[in-house]
Design an enzyme around this catalytic site. Structure first.
Site, mmCIF file in Angstrom:
data_model
loop_
_atom_site.group_PDB
_atom_site.id
_atom_site.type_symbol
_atom_site.label_atom_id
_atom_site.label_comp_id
_atom_site.label_asym_id
_atom_site.label_seq_id
_atom_site.Cartn_x
_atom_site.Cartn_y
_atom_site.Cartn_z
ATOM 1 C CE LYS A 100 -4.207 -1.602 2.198
ATOM 2 N NZ LYS A 100 -3.894 -3.009 1.871
ATOM 3 C CG ASP A 137 -2.654 -3.862 -1.649
ATOM 4 O OD1 ASP A 137 -2.604 -4.763 -2.496
ATOM 5 O OD2 ASP A 137 -2.592 -4.080 -0.426
ATOM 6 N NE ARG A 187 -4.465 -8.028 -5.966
ATOM 7 C CZ ARG A 187 -3.703 -7.571 -4.950
ATOM 8 N NH1 ARG A 187 -4.102 -6.582 -4.206
ATOM 9 N NH2 ARG A 187 -2.524 -8.124 -4.724
ATOM 10 N N GLY A 191 -13.636 -3.584 -4.545
ATOM 11 C CA GLY A 191 -13.312 -2.344 -3.823
ATOM 12 C C GLY A 191 -13.845 -2.417 -2.401
ATOM 13 C CB ALA A 192 -12.171 -2.988 0.585
ATOM 14 N NE ARG A 292 -11.523 -8.081 3.629
ATOM 15 C CZ ARG A 292 -10.777 -7.081 3.154
ATOM 16 N NH1 ARG A 292 -9.563 -6.894 3.576
ATOM 17 N NH2 ARG A 292 -11.250 -6.258 2.235
HETATM 18 C C1 LIG Z 1 -6.535 -10.827 -3.451
HETATM 19 C C2 LIG Z 1 -7.366 -9.652 -3.098
HETATM 20 C C3 LIG Z 1 -6.771 -8.411 -3.060
HETATM 21 C C4 LIG Z 1 -7.544 -7.285 -2.769
HETATM 22 N N1 LIG Z 1 -6.969 -6.039 -2.854
HETATM 23 C C5 LIG Z 1 -7.750 -4.951 -2.677
HETATM 24 C C6 LIG Z 1 -7.243 -3.648 -2.886
HETATM 25 O O1 LIG Z 1 -6.063 -3.441 -3.216
HETATM 26 N N2 LIG Z 1 -8.075 -2.597 -2.706
HETATM 27 C C7 LIG Z 1 -9.392 -2.771 -2.347
HETATM 28 O O2 LIG Z 1 -10.130 -1.781 -2.231
HETATM 29 N N3 LIG Z 1 -9.894 -3.994 -2.133
HETATM 30 C C8 LIG Z 1 -9.106 -5.078 -2.291
HETATM 31 N N4 LIG Z 1 -9.647 -6.330 -2.093
HETATM 32 C C9 LIG Z 1 -10.975 -6.473 -1.440
HETATM 33 C C10 LIG Z 1 -12.098 -6.427 -2.443
HETATM 34 O O3 LIG Z 1 -12.205 -5.141 -2.986
HETATM 35 C C11 LIG Z 1 -13.445 -6.797 -1.779
HETATM 36 O O4 LIG Z 1 -13.699 -5.888 -0.765
HETATM 37 C C12 LIG Z 1 -13.486 -8.217 -1.221
HETATM 38 O O5 LIG Z 1 -12.755 -9.111 -2.000
HETATM 39 C C13 LIG Z 1 -14.940 -8.730 -1.144
HETATM 40 O O6 LIG Z 1 -15.505 -8.728 -2.411
HETATM 41 P P1 LIG Z 1 -15.862 -10.073 -3.253
HETATM 42 O O7 LIG Z 1 -15.470 -9.814 -4.653
HETATM 43 O O8 LIG Z 1 -15.248 -11.228 -2.623
HETATM 44 O O9 LIG Z 1 -17.434 -10.131 -3.283
HETATM 45 P P2 LIG Z 1 -18.558 -10.069 -2.177
HETATM 46 O O10 LIG Z 1 -19.807 -9.914 -2.957
HETATM 47 O O11 LIG Z 1 -18.235 -9.062 -1.109
HETATM 48 O O12 LIG Z 1 -18.483 -11.507 -1.513
HETATM 49 C C14 LIG Z 1 -18.809 -12.682 -2.215
HETATM 50 C C15 LIG Z 1 -18.788 -13.861 -1.253
HETATM 51 O O13 LIG Z 1 -17.469 -14.034 -0.724
HETATM 52 C C16 LIG Z 1 -17.503 -14.400 0.639
HETATM 53 N N5 LIG Z 1 -16.901 -13.315 1.450
HETATM 54 C C17 LIG Z 1 -16.630 -12.053 1.028
HETATM 55 N N6 LIG Z 1 -16.062 -11.322 2.014
HETATM 56 C C18 LIG Z 1 -15.991 -12.147 3.079
HETATM 57 C C19 LIG Z 1 -15.492 -11.991 4.393
HETATM 58 N N7 LIG Z 1 -14.962 -10.837 4.812
HETATM 59 N N8 LIG Z 1 -15.568 -13.051 5.254
HETATM 60 C C20 LIG Z 1 -16.075 -14.234 4.849
HETATM 61 N N9 LIG Z 1 -16.577 -14.436 3.598
HETATM 62 C C21 LIG Z 1 -16.529 -13.416 2.721
HETATM 63 C C22 LIG Z 1 -18.949 -14.611 0.966
HETATM 64 O O14 LIG Z 1 -19.277 -15.948 0.677
HETATM 65 C C23 LIG Z 1 -19.643 -13.685 -0.022
HETATM 66 O O15 LIG Z 1 -20.971 -14.036 -0.274
HETATM 67 C C24 LIG Z 1 -8.916 -7.443 -2.438
HETATM 68 C C25 LIG Z 1 -9.496 -8.703 -2.481
HETATM 69 C C26 LIG Z 1 -8.751 -9.793 -2.815
HETATM 70 C C27 LIG Z 1 -9.433 -11.124 -2.891
#
Ligand SMILES: Cc1cc2nc3c(=O)[nH]c(=O)nc-3n(C[C@H](O)[C@H](O)[C@H](O)COP(=O)(O)OP(=O)(O)OC[C@H]3O[C@@H](n4cnc5c(N)ncnc54)[C@H](O)[C@@H]3O)c2cc1C
Length: 311
Positions: A100, A137, A187, A191-192, A292
């Protein structure tokens, strides 16, 4: 978006809540399920275990928003230590690092961008010498332009440096087009962060639609897409778009977070896909944990229970 997402992301900024939560030992239930430990050796141990299971890894030394140059230097040193430890264990063929820019100085006033660029360069050089790569990131939308500008600078010397794009931002489909060139590792995640409507789609449906549009661009492009999602629908769509575009396994990869859907990570790897697990470690796990929890408020009950049992 889940109703609790915004309040949880706001709580993530409260110093009082942070003090309460971080008083828990890292081994406390919910933290431990997302973060394998605080030390380099914990991260390397987790990496070894994942690699034994035919998964790849990207290590993230936790920390963000530092306003202190010494803290930024300490973060750089932590990455150098991690790369040396991975190299000593022969793991760099399977493990890279995620950085980051705000952890290496981007938010420091005036000189921040320059400091972050130099620090990131130091990590990229060490990664290259160890035979691996760095992915930058992506943080909240106010930093997107600066991060992409730093990426462009880094790629002049280290073209293997990976980018992250967030499908929830309105701008991202265009950014995908700009970055879908040969050799470009991108990647794609949803988005978080808590973003305003002016910058980001607000409903889950709109974010998912944008994710699919971005997948289409990246998988039809010349780069190396890194599909970062746990969402079963997005994974199925990505797989069919990959075959429709004639992509072989290994010309793209799936990525998931440590501790989330581990069975699916192993299922995809067993089916011949390249799967990389993002492994965060270190003492600064608070912001990461809150993001998370915001994604999955069902975890909140478990989290509150483990908090109360420590009081
Ligand atoms: C490798 C990686 C790198 C990332 N890097 C960044 C970044 O640089 N910047 C950024 O803004 N975001 C980053 N993220 C986070 C991302 O933006 C999402 O916030 C996160 O991945 C949840 O989105 P999703 O696509 O899994 O879908 P969602 O619709 O949120 O989740 C789909 C399913 O995944 C499972 N799940 C999701 N989250 C959780 C959890 N916390 N605990 C348990 N089960 C869960 C559940 O089964 C859910 O129904 C990253 C994610 C990954 C996987």
């Amino acid at each position: 978006m889940p109703v609790l997402r915004q309040p949880l992301l706001l709580l993530a900024r409260s110093g009082r809540v942070k003090r309460l939560v971080t008083a828990m030992p890292v081994s406390a239930g919910i933290v431990r399920s997302y973060v394998p430990g605080e030390r380099t050796q914990d991260a390397v141990r987790a990496t070894g275990e994942l690699v034994d299971d035919h998964l790849r890894v990207t290590l993230d030394y936790l920390g963000e928003d530092t306003l202190d140059a010494e803290q930024a230097d300490a973060t750089v040193q932590a990455y150098l230590d991690a790369l040396a430890a991975l190299s000593a264990r022969g793991l760099t063929r399977h493990a890279e690092v995620s950085v980051k820019l705000s952890a290496v100085g981007q938010a420091i006033s005036q000189q921040g961008r320059k400091i972050a660029l130099e620090n990131a360069r130091t990590i990229c050089r060490a990664a290259r010498n160890a035979g691996t790569t760095v992915t930058l990131d992506m943080e909240d939308h106010t930093t997107t332009d600066a991060t992409l500008a730093t990426l462009r600078e880094l790629r002049k010397d280290f073209p293997e440096t990976g980018a992250v794009l967030q499908a929830y931002l309105h701008r991202t489909e265009a950014d995908c087009r700009a970055l879908a060139y040969e050799g470009s590792r991108v990647r794609l995640c949803k988005g978080a962060y808590d973003e305003p409507a002016a910058a980001a789609f607000q409903s889950r449906l709109d974010v998912d639609r944008s994710y699919v549009r971005c997948l289409k661009v990246l998988l039809a492009g010349q780069g190396y897409p890194m599909i970062a999602t746990h969402d079963p629908r997005m994974i199925t769509i990505a797989s069919s778009l990959a075959s429709r575009n004639g992509r072989e396994a290994g010309s793209y990869e799936f990525q998931m977070l440590y501790g989330i859907r581990p069975d699916e990570q192993r299922r995809l790897a067993a089916a011949g896909e390249t799967v990389r697990v993002y492994v965060p470690y270190g003492t600064e796990w608070y912001g990461y944990l809150m993001r998370r929890l915001a994604e999955r408020p069902q975890n909140l009950t478990f989290f509150l229970r483990s908090l109360i049992s420590k009081k």
